[in-house]
Design an enzyme around this catalytic site. Structure first.
Site, PDB file in Angstrom:
ATOM      1  N   ASP A   1       6.960-115.221 -48.027  1.00 39.23           N
ATOM      2  CA  ASP A   1       7.306-116.545 -48.554  1.00 39.23           C
ATOM      3  C   ASP A   1       8.000-117.369 -47.467  1.00 39.23           C
ATOM      4  O   ASP A   1       7.658-118.522 -47.229  1.00 39.23           O
ATOM      5  CB  ASP A   1       8.234-116.385 -49.768  1.00 39.23           C
TER       6      ASP A   1
ATOM      7  N   GLU B   1      -1.556-119.878 -50.871  1.00 38.27           N
ATOM      8  CA  GLU B   1      -1.063-118.888 -49.923  1.00 38.27           C
ATOM      9  C   GLU B   1      -1.437-117.441 -50.288  1.00 38.27           C
ATOM     10  O   GLU B   1      -1.759-116.635 -49.426  1.00 38.27           O
ATOM     11  CB  GLU B   1       0.460-119.007 -49.951  1.00 38.27           C
TER      12      GLU B   1
ATOM     13  N   ASN C   1      -2.185-111.815 -47.322  1.00 39.30           N
ATOM     14  CA  ASN C   1      -1.699-111.595 -48.683  1.00 39.30           C
ATOM     15  C   ASN C   1      -2.748-111.067 -49.645  1.00 39.30           C
ATOM     16  O   ASN C   1      -2.437-110.284 -50.546  1.00 39.30           O
ATOM     17  CB  ASN C   1      -1.146-112.904 -49.262  1.00 39.30           C
TER      18      ASN C   1
ATOM     19  N   HIS D   1       9.857-102.209 -42.435  1.00 42.61           N
ATOM     20  CA  HIS D   1       8.794-101.203 -42.512  1.00 42.61           C
ATOM     21  C   HIS D   1       9.334 -99.789 -42.683  1.00 42.61           C
ATOM     22  O   HIS D   1       8.578 -98.831 -42.616  1.00 42.61           O
ATOM     23  CB  HIS D   1       7.886-101.291 -41.278  1.00 42.61           C
TER      24      HIS D   1
HETATM   25  C1  HEM Z   1       7.028-108.539 -37.364  1.00 43.58           C
HETATM   26  C2  HEM Z   1       5.901-108.882 -37.904  1.00 43.58           C
HETATM   27  C3  HEM Z   1       5.270-108.169 -39.067  1.00 43.58           C
HETATM   28  C4  HEM Z   1       3.961-107.833 -39.170  1.00 43.58           C
HETATM   29  C5  HEM Z   1       2.867-108.122 -38.148  1.00 43.58           C
HETATM   30  C6  HEM Z   1       3.799-107.146 -40.426  1.00 43.58           C
HETATM   31  C7  HEM Z   1       2.599-106.648 -40.896  1.00 43.58           C
HETATM   32  C8  HEM Z   1       2.458-105.857 -42.009  1.00 43.58           C
HETATM   33  C9  HEM Z   1       1.225-105.242 -42.448  1.00 43.58           C
HETATM   34  C10 HEM Z   1      -0.143-105.430 -41.771  1.00 43.58           C
HETATM   35  C11 HEM Z   1       1.494-104.493 -43.535  1.00 43.58           C
HETATM   36  C12 HEM Z   1       0.494-103.658 -44.344  1.00 43.58           C
HETATM   37  C13 HEM Z   1      -0.104-104.504 -45.429  1.00 43.58           C
HETATM   38  C14 HEM Z   1      -1.177-103.782 -46.188  1.00 43.58           C
HETATM   39  O1  HEM Z   1      -2.038-103.129 -45.569  1.00 43.58           O
HETATM   40  O2  HEM Z   1      -1.168-103.883 -47.442  1.00 43.58           O
HETATM   41  C15 HEM Z   1       2.894-104.648 -43.816  1.00 43.58           C
HETATM   42  C16 HEM Z   1       3.551-104.046 -44.867  1.00 43.58           C
HETATM   43  C17 HEM Z   1       4.883-104.257 -45.168  1.00 43.58           C
HETATM   44  N1  HEM Z   1       5.734-105.122 -44.532  1.00 43.58           N
HETATM   45 FE1  HEM Z   1       5.382-106.064 -42.790  1.00 43.58          FE
HETATM   46  N2  HEM Z   1       4.997-107.076 -41.061  1.00 43.58           N
HETATM   47  C18 HEM Z   1       5.943-107.686 -40.276  1.00 43.58           C
HETATM   48  C19 HEM Z   1       7.269-107.860 -40.584  1.00 43.58           C
HETATM   49  C20 HEM Z   1       7.862-107.502 -41.774  1.00 43.58           C
HETATM   50  C21 HEM Z   1       9.179-107.892 -42.196  1.00 43.58           C
HETATM   51  C22 HEM Z   1      10.102-108.808 -41.395  1.00 43.58           C
HETATM   52  C23 HEM Z   1       9.404-107.316 -43.414  1.00 43.58           C
HETATM   53  C24 HEM Z   1      10.622-107.399 -44.309  1.00 43.58           C
HETATM   54  C25 HEM Z   1      11.825-107.690 -43.907  1.00 43.58           C
HETATM   55  C26 HEM Z   1       8.221-106.562 -43.741  1.00 43.58           C
HETATM   56  C27 HEM Z   1       8.074-105.786 -44.862  1.00 43.58           C
HETATM   57  C28 HEM Z   1       6.941-105.059 -45.164  1.00 43.58           C
HETATM   58  C29 HEM Z   1       6.882-104.083 -46.232  1.00 43.58           C
HETATM   59  C30 HEM Z   1       8.030-103.672 -47.135  1.00 43.58           C
HETATM   60  C31 HEM Z   1       5.579-103.583 -46.241  1.00 43.58           C
HETATM   61  C32 HEM Z   1       4.987-102.548 -47.205  1.00 43.58           C
HETATM   62  C33 HEM Z   1       4.353-103.292 -48.341  1.00 43.58           C
HETATM   63  C34 HEM Z   1       3.765-102.404 -49.404  1.00 43.58           C
HETATM   64  O3  HEM Z   1       3.976-101.181 -49.390  1.00 43.58           O
HETATM   65  O4  HEM Z   1       3.064-102.956 -50.271  1.00 43.58           O
HETATM   66  N3  HEM Z   1       7.295-106.717 -42.739  1.00 43.58           N
HETATM   67  N4  HEM Z   1       3.456-105.474 -42.874  1.00 43.58           N
END
Ligand code: HEM
Ligand SMILES: *[C@@H]1O[C@H](CO)[C@@H](O)[C@H](O)[C@H]1NC(C)=O
Length: 350
Positions: A72, A113, A119, A217
């Site tokens: 968001d 979005e 998303n 992550h």
């Molecule tokens: C720095 C750049 C970032 C990139 C490129 C990125 C990219 C991604 C990607 C590709 C996924 C997997 C999505 C999927 O396959 O469903 C993911 C999952 C996730 N991201 Fe990031 N992310 C970033 C930063 C962040 C930040 C700043 C947060 C929170 C503070 C965050 C929290 C999460 C969480 C909690 C998941 C797991 C979601 C789930 O289990 O459904 N990410 N992210």
């Protein structure tokens, strides 16, 4: 000419002061801030209870909600960094304004979005936010914004799994715009350190914020499509990504036998449901999942933070809280450029 210049100057000064205020300490009743302690004392409890209920049904919900808040906040505050960052307080640009919660409406055919590549089919937790909002409307109609609901629920998602509590500055208003195209301005999982640093900088966030917030992550999972390019013929070298630990590589290959495998892999190997620093320990052992994760350990601008957080859990947890507050200020909207939505998936019809 003189008056034109004058008004530009006044405008610049005004946006400057708003920008400063929007980044100042919260707590009091400064411009745009609002505490729910009087207007809706039950608000935080309602949100926490609703989250707990949904997490009881599906323990992966907190990860989904945390990511929703990040997505968001991060849409489109592109280029002309500082100026646009201040400007976004007026102009209805994006930021943490609940835009990710909006549904397309059949009548206007808006592509929102939610439908953007980062998303679509992967953003999760909408029902939890919608139910919390319904209960908030029943208790205190028209008081708590969807953007604040999401920010508080994201905080609670980390706290319930071991993260540090922090007070969420509240008083954001909800935006009335959501755009599929802007959703694509989110950082890419295939990005190198320079791209990630730049993306965060455009949103007023530092290199440290990048490394700290990537620690989100420590929760959740990623689908094979977001990293399978690392497993074979990485960047056309004919070989896998050399920054994957060989033992971990065979594990990932088993999980994702084909690029299109529908499987999901935990982003923090062995610790998907605990909000801790093991994400950084994994990066240090080259057990990172996404390119955008592992590069943080490989680039000299970011690796020293990774090293520190891998050793000092306390530093990570307190920095994470601070960077989340900072992220939550992006594009802060007020009553002049936002509204308190009644239903999070729809703008108000007056
Ligand atoms: C720095 C750049 C970032 C990139 C490129 C990125 C990219 C991604 C990607 C590709 C996924 C997997 C999505 C999927 O396959 O469903 C993911 C999952 C996730 N991201 Fe990031 N992310 C970033 C930063 C962040 C930040 C700043 C947060 C929170 C503070 C965050 C929290 C999460 C969480 C909690 C998941 C797991 C979601 C789930 O289990 O459904 N990410 N992210
Ligand atoms: C890797 O990909 C490139 C470009 O797609 C291709 O030319 C090359 O043959 C591939 N190498 C291997 C070992 O598959």
């Amino acid at each position: 000419m003189e008056t034109w210049r004058g008004s530009v100057l006044v405008f610049l000064l005004l946006s400057l002061s708003l920008g400063v205020l929007a980044h100042g300490e919260s707590g009091g009743r400064k411009h745009g801030y609002h505490s729910y302690s009087r207007s809706c004392p039950q608000a935080e409890r309602i949100i926490r209870d609703t989250l707990s209920k949904h997490a009881g049904w599906d323990r992966t919900i907190p990860a989904g909600v945390l990511r929703l808040h990040f997505h968001d906040c991060f849409v489109d505050v592109s280029s002309f960094t500082r100026f646009k960052f201040w400007f976004s307080n007026f102009a209805g640009l994006q930021g943490c304004d609940g835009s990710i919660l909006l549904d397309s409406t059949p009548t206007d055919g808006t592509k929102v979005e939610k439908l953007s590549l980062p998303n679509f089919m992967s953003a999760r937790g909408f029902e939890m936010i919608e139910e919390a909002k319904q209960r908030l409307e029943a208790a205190c109609p028209g008081v708590v914004s969807c953007a604040d609901t999401l920010a508080i629920a994201a905080r609670d998602s980390t706290v319930m799994l071991g993260g540090k509590y922090y007070q969420v500055p509240t008083g954001r208003y909800d935006g009335r715009v959501s755009s599929q195209e802007r959703g694509n301005t989110l950082p890419s999982p295939f990005g190198d350190a320079s791209a990630l640093i730049q993306n965060f900088k455009e949103r007023g966030l530092s290199v440290q914020d990048l490394v700290v917030l990537s620690g989100g992550h420590t929760l959740g999972t990623a689908g094979c499509a977001t990293f399978s390019n690392r497993l074979d013929n990485f960047t056309k070298t004919g070989k896998p990504d050399p920054t994957i630990n060989p033992r971990y590589l065979s594990h990932l290959r088993r999980q994702c036998p084909a690029p299109g495998s529908p499987n999901r892999v935990e982003l923090d190997k062995g610790s998907e449901f605990v909000f801790d620093n093991s994400y950084y320990k994994n990066l240090a052992r080259r057990n990172g999942v996404l390119t955008s994760d592992q590069v943080l350990n490989e680039d000299s601008r970011t690796s020293h933070y990774v090293k520190n957080f891998a050793h000092k859990q306390h530093d990570f947890l307190s920095q994470f809280a601070a960077s989340m507050v900072k992220m939550g200020y992006i594009g802060w909207k007020n009553k002049h450029n936002g509204e308190i939505r009644r239903v999070c998936s729809m703008v108000n019809t007056h």
